[in-house]
Scaffold this motif. Sequence first.
Motif, PDB file in Angstrom:
ATOM      1  N   MET A 153      50.030 -87.864  -4.246  1.00  0.00           N
ATOM      2  CA  MET A 153      51.200 -87.900  -3.150  1.00  0.00           C
ATOM      3  C   MET A 153      51.269 -89.587  -2.645  1.00  0.00           C
ATOM      4  O   MET A 153      52.213 -89.939  -2.265  1.00  0.00           O
ATOM      5  N   VAL A 154      49.972 -89.512  -1.886  1.00  0.00           N
ATOM      6  CA  VAL A 154      49.735 -90.950  -1.495  1.00  0.00           C
ATOM      7  C   VAL A 154      50.128 -92.237  -2.294  1.00  0.00           C
ATOM      8  O   VAL A 154      50.792 -93.136  -2.015  1.00  0.00           O
TER       9      VAL A 154
ATOM     10  N   PHE B  11      52.372 -77.671   1.246  1.00  0.00           N
ATOM     11  CA  PHE B  11      52.571 -77.872  -0.180  1.00  0.00           C
ATOM     12  C   PHE B  11      51.644 -78.558  -1.005  1.00  0.00           C
ATOM     13  O   PHE B  11      51.573 -78.560  -2.055  1.00  0.00           O
ATOM     14  N   VAL B  12      50.460 -79.196  -0.108  1.00  0.00           N
ATOM     15  CA  VAL B  12      49.421 -80.033  -1.272  1.00  0.00           C
ATOM     16  C   VAL B  12      48.232 -79.029  -1.295  1.00  0.00           C
ATOM     17  O   VAL B  12      47.796 -78.285  -0.092  1.00  0.00           O
TER      18      VAL B  12
END
Length: 287
Positions: free
Chosen positions: A143-144, A133-134
């Motif tokens: 996200m990180v 999904f990234v």
Amino acid sequence: MERAVVDTFLRGIPSFPSADKMANIFSYESSEVDWCEDNYKHSEIVVEYFNTMSSFIFFVISPIMLYLLHPYARERNLAVHLVWIMMVFVGIFSMYFHMTLSFMGQMLDELSILWVLAIGYSLWFPRRHFPSFVKDRRSFSQMVLVMTVVTTIFSFFKPTANAYALNFFALHIIYSLLVELKDCPNQRVLRLTWASIGLWVLAISCWISDRFGCSFWQKLNFCYLHGIWHILIVLATAYASTLIAYLDATLEIPYSLPDVQYWPRDSWAIGLPYIVLKGTTKLRKRC
Ligand SMILES: CCCCCCCC/C=C\CCCCCCCC(=O)N[C@@H](CO)[C@H](O)/C=C/CCCCCCCCCCCCC
Ligand SMILES: [Ca+2]
Ligand SMILES: [Zn+2]
């Protein structure tokens, strides 16, 4: 908000210190962690003298690594420098923690390591292992970032577990490196890999031994293993970060023909690794 209200609110959260304790998070020995080295042995204001002084290694290695990694960072992304800039802060917080053994020192020490790891993963985690999904590195870094902010908040609830959790990242890094280098024929790169892992094994042995074997080391009157860990883990990070940066360069800027050399002399048995770019730059390539 009234102090009593804050206190009641905080007491409702499991394992969260009360407002009174919150006021003392800066006080000496407010951390639950106490390393094997005798407290106040050499100074009245420095709780663990050798552990504090050994953190000086961060200020020696970080500028050298910033200098050595600059050609790679210039070609790849100047954000790479954030890793070793952040390591200076890890050193400052490590000194502060061992000087005071305060709860705040402990949290700053642990959280700064978490943020170095977050920066490292954002910059260097290979694209092909991104979750489906990234879509690109920018989304991966976002996200990180979200995960690191959430972890930062939750780390206040079980502070003593943080250090153990952080050590598991080293296992993940080693596992990823071994998978990545399974069929690597380059002897210099393999040498760098085994040197990184060897330094980490020595480092973690000192950390564990200081944590769990203190009575044994006290009998030998040698309580300096945590300070030795500081020195070894900084060297392991220098070796591993160069190796990871090299693998990243082969994938992201292959035209620069990256190779590994050692400072101050490539022929010396010991030294700090760095990346040389033997190829032409993107700009020159276009001309
Ligand atoms: C694709 C991923 C790339 C990530 C690369 C980034 C690697 C660098 C990451 C972290 C730097 C480690 C700095 C260690 C500072 C130690 C300070 C300290 O001593 N703190 C203690 C209290 O004083 C505390 O108890 C220690 C907690 C545990 C820290 C665990 C750190 C994990 C280290 C990962 C190093 C990678 C080595 C890999 C070897 C092949
Ligand atoms: Ca101690
Ligand atoms: Zn330490």
